[in-house]
Design a protein around this motif. Structure first.
Motif, mmCIF file in Angstrom:
data_model
loop_
_atom_site.group_PDB
_atom_site.id
_atom_site.type_symbol
_atom_site.label_atom_id
_atom_site.label_comp_id
_atom_site.label_asym_id
_atom_site.label_seq_id
_atom_site.Cartn_x
_atom_site.Cartn_y
_atom_site.Cartn_z
ATOM 1 N N UNK A 24 -10.543 -84.894 24.209
ATOM 2 C CA UNK A 24 -10.675 -83.454 24.477
ATOM 3 C C UNK A 24 -12.099 -82.967 24.248
ATOM 4 N N UNK A 25 -13.008 -83.916 23.941
ATOM 5 C CA UNK A 25 -14.414 -83.614 23.676
ATOM 6 C C UNK A 25 -14.556 -82.667 22.487
ATOM 7 N N UNK A 26 -13.723 -82.939 21.455
ATOM 8 C CA UNK A 26 -13.765 -82.162 20.215
ATOM 9 C C UNK A 26 -14.152 -83.092 19.056
ATOM 10 N N UNK A 27 -14.824 -82.551 18.077
ATOM 11 C CA UNK A 27 -15.126 -83.298 16.853
ATOM 12 C C UNK A 27 -13.910 -83.224 15.928
ATOM 13 N N UNK A 28 -13.462 -84.371 15.466
ATOM 14 C CA UNK A 28 -12.308 -84.385 14.563
ATOM 15 C C UNK A 28 -12.713 -83.859 13.197
ATOM 16 N N UNK A 29 -11.921 -82.939 12.656
ATOM 17 C CA UNK A 29 -12.199 -82.336 11.344
ATOM 18 C C UNK A 29 -11.152 -82.822 10.344
ATOM 19 N N UNK A 30 -11.626 -83.402 9.260
ATOM 20 C CA UNK A 30 -10.727 -84.000 8.269
ATOM 21 C C UNK A 30 -9.815 -82.947 7.637
ATOM 22 N N UNK A 31 -8.504 -83.198 7.701
ATOM 23 C CA UNK A 31 -7.481 -82.306 7.113
ATOM 24 C C UNK A 31 -7.454 -80.912 7.751
ATOM 25 N N UNK A 32 -8.143 -80.760 8.889
ATOM 26 C CA UNK A 32 -8.261 -79.416 9.465
ATOM 27 C C UNK A 32 -6.947 -78.901 10.028
ATOM 28 N N UNK A 33 -6.038 -79.792 10.468
ATOM 29 C CA UNK A 33 -4.759 -79.311 11.000
ATOM 30 C C UNK A 33 -3.939 -78.633 9.907
ATOM 31 N N UNK A 34 -3.860 -79.251 8.751
ATOM 32 C CA UNK A 34 -3.124 -78.645 7.634
ATOM 33 C C UNK A 34 -3.822 -77.375 7.169
ATOM 34 N N UNK A 35 -5.157 -77.430 7.075
ATOM 35 C CA UNK A 35 -5.906 -76.232 6.693
ATOM 36 C C UNK A 35 -5.641 -75.097 7.686
ATOM 37 N N UNK A 36 -5.576 -75.454 8.957
ATOM 38 C CA UNK A 36 -5.351 -74.431 9.981
ATOM 39 C C UNK A 36 -3.966 -73.811 9.832
ATOM 40 N N UNK A 37 -2.944 -74.657 9.602
ATOM 41 C CA UNK A 37 -1.597 -74.116 9.429
ATOM 42 C C UNK A 37 -1.562 -73.102 8.285
ATOM 43 N N UNK A 38 -2.122 -73.486 7.131
ATOM 44 C CA UNK A 38 -2.087 -72.588 5.970
ATOM 45 C C UNK A 38 -2.822 -71.288 6.279
ATOM 46 N N UNK A 39 -3.975 -71.395 6.923
ATOM 47 C CA UNK A 39 -4.777 -70.201 7.224
ATOM 48 C C UNK A 39 -4.053 -69.273 8.201
ATOM 49 N N UNK A 40 -3.529 -69.826 9.279
ATOM 50 C CA UNK A 40 -2.867 -68.990 10.283
ATOM 51 C C UNK A 40 -1.510 -68.492 9.789
ATOM 52 N N UNK A 41 -0.812 -69.297 9.021
ATOM 53 C CA UNK A 41 0.484 -68.857 8.481
ATOM 54 C C UNK A 41 0.284 -67.714 7.494
ATOM 55 N N UNK A 42 -0.770 -67.810 6.670
ATOM 56 C CA UNK A 42 -1.060 -66.729 5.727
ATOM 57 C C UNK A 42 -1.447 -65.454 6.475
ATOM 58 N N UNK A 43 -2.229 -65.603 7.546
ATOM 59 C CA UNK A 43 -2.600 -64.424 8.347
ATOM 60 C C UNK A 43 -1.380 -63.822 9.023
ATOM 61 N N UNK A 44 -0.395 -64.647 9.341
ATOM 62 C CA UNK A 44 0.803 -64.173 10.044
ATOM 63 C C UNK A 44 1.744 -63.396 9.132
ATOM 64 N N UNK A 45 2.040 -63.939 7.931
ATOM 65 C CA UNK A 45 3.063 -63.309 7.090
ATOM 66 C C UNK A 45 2.494 -62.584 5.879
ATOM 67 N N UNK A 46 1.199 -62.792 5.572
ATOM 68 C CA UNK A 46 0.540 -62.091 4.463
ATOM 69 C C UNK A 46 1.289 -62.265 3.128
ATOM 70 N N UNK A 47 1.751 -63.467 2.867
ATOM 71 C CA UNK A 47 2.505 -63.734 1.639
ATOM 72 C C UNK A 47 2.054 -65.082 1.066
ATOM 73 N N UNK A 48 1.181 -65.019 0.069
ATOM 74 C CA UNK A 48 0.600 -66.250 -0.502
ATOM 75 C C UNK A 48 1.670 -67.136 -1.129
ATOM 76 N N UNK A 49 2.622 -66.564 -1.837
ATOM 77 C CA UNK A 49 3.643 -67.364 -2.519
ATOM 78 C C UNK A 49 4.523 -68.119 -1.518
ATOM 79 N N UNK A 50 4.900 -67.462 -0.430
ATOM 80 C CA UNK A 50 5.734 -68.127 0.575
ATOM 81 C C UNK A 50 4.967 -69.255 1.257
#
Length: 419
Positions: free
Chosen positions: A344-370
């Protein structure tokens, strides 16, 4: 020939040794008599018997010379010397030991310790060998601890980590646990030359082992073998995430089997090790959720992750060739991820998929504990690293990325957790 009169007196200075002659049925013998102070300072008579007068005379002369030197040393004592002698003798009464033997033993110990104070060495020995401490070889103790953890049911990942770290420790110390010193452990940790994170992980494994050894009586509870080893501060680096467009490009370039694993990391936050151990039954057991069993989780704690609408569709189009979601090797898994990013002509970022999930999920529900519960992380870690990395509109785009599904594909049932 001049007649010899007994007792013969052999003098050296003020010291006198006498030779007596005795006649008995078995013949004549000569007795050398002299006096020496005992441990309490009292004069005690000593006797040596000889059948030959010349041998008795030689011995008498040696003893007289020795006593004369002792007298000379005593005559050189001043008031301070006599006070020190009296104090030393008084201290030795408890153990009934001669002063000269104590001095010799002390000098020998000082030579062995090479400058380490004798009292410090004695306290170290007392902590490690007395008070009911039992001897146990380091390697055997490591095996016992791993066997105990296995019986307890900890995860295979945790067991593998213990075998790796404590196995290296056992290889370095071919001795009993109670023979190890804090300096030994500090030198061992320094020799590993690890990164701050790996160094601290090693410390955690060693502390767990030493606590286990203390509970089993192989190591004194008063001993802290890690007292000379410090935790290392890891240089904080910015958390990297993928944008929705980057992820869409990578997913579109990946084969369906690989895309399913990418989607599990991106839309459910599963770690790579958890994906490698995930079965299809873990996805289908609970409608709308993915169950990460304790023995498959990094933290050895079971958790339930909501199955998003778009993730259900990515899993629905994934091929199945066994019980495991990824039925191939770990090495092939990571190479497939990197290959998809390059395509896809992208640079692979270590652990970035998991980091992305946490970041976008937190932005979606605004609940750190969940989010912490779903990701298997601590709220403190979520707050420190992922807050304000993504905006709600970006999150909506992220969780709307879908595969190009065929008309006859039915998505896995979902129960999306809403805000």
């Amino acid at each position: 020939m001049k007649r010899v009169r007994f007792p013969i007196q052999v003098k050296r200075g003020s010291s006198v040794v006498k030779i007596y002659r005795d006649r008995k049925g078995e013949g004549t013998y000569y007795r050398v008599v002299y006096y020496l102070p005992d441990r309490n300072g009292k004069s005690r008579r000593h006797r040596l018997n000889f059948h030959d007068l010349e041998a008795a005379t030689n011995e008498a002369e040696l003893k007289a010379s020795h006593l004369s030197r002792m007298d000379r040393y005593a005559s050189e004592f001043d008031g301070k010397d006599r006070l020190e002698y009296a104090r030393a003798k008084d201290e030795l009464k408890e153990f009934d030991l001669p002063l000269d033997k104590v001095a010799i033993d002390y000098i020998d110990a000082r030579r062995v310790l090479n400058g380490v104070p004798l009292i410090e060495a004695a306290r170290f020995y007392e902590k490690h060998n007395l008070r009911g401490i039992k001897r146990e070889n380091v390697a055997l103790a490591v095996d016992e601890m791993i066997a105990a953890k296995t019986r307890k049911g900890v995860s295979d990942v945790y067991l593998a980590d213990l075998r790796y770290r404590l196995g290296a420790f056992g290889e370095a110390f071919h001795c009993d646990v109670n023979a190890i010193s804090p300096d030994d452990v500090a030198a061992f940790c320094e020799s590993l030359r690890l990164s701050p994170r790996s160094h601290d992980n090693f410390l955690h494994a060693l502390r767990t082992f030493f606590t286990f050894a203390q509970k089993h009586g192989w190591l004194s509870k008063e001993v802290d073998l890690l007292e000379r080893v410090e935790r290392r501060s890891e240089k904080r680096t910015p958390v990297e995430i993928f944008t929705p467009s980057e992820l869409a490009g990578i997913l579109g370039s990946a084969p369906p089997e690989v895309a399913a694993c990418l989607a599990l990391a991106a839309f459910a936050g599963l770690r790579s090790a958890e994906i490698l151990r995930l079965d299809w039954s873990d996805i289908e057991r609970r409608t709308g959720f993915i169950e990460v069993a304790a023995h498959k989780a990094k933290t050895a704690t079971r958790r339930i992750v909501p199955l998003s609408d778009n993730l259900a569709q990515w899993l629905a189009v994934a091929p199945r060739s066994g019980d495991r979601v990824w039925p191939h090797s770990k090495d092939r898994f990571f190479k497939a991820m990197i290959r998809a990013a390059r395509k896809a002509e992208m640079a692979w970022k270590h652990n970035a998929l998991r980091h992305s999930f946490i970041s976008y999920r937190l932005a979606e529900i605004q609940d750190i504990n969940r989010v912490a519960l779903e990701a298997g992380n601590s709220p403190q870690m979520i707050f420190r690293h992922y807050r304000e990395l993504a905006m709600p509109e970006q999150a909506r785009t992220w969780f709307a990325i879908l595969p190009e599904t065929a008309p006859n594909v039915v998505p896995i049932a979902v129960a999306r957790s809403k805000q």
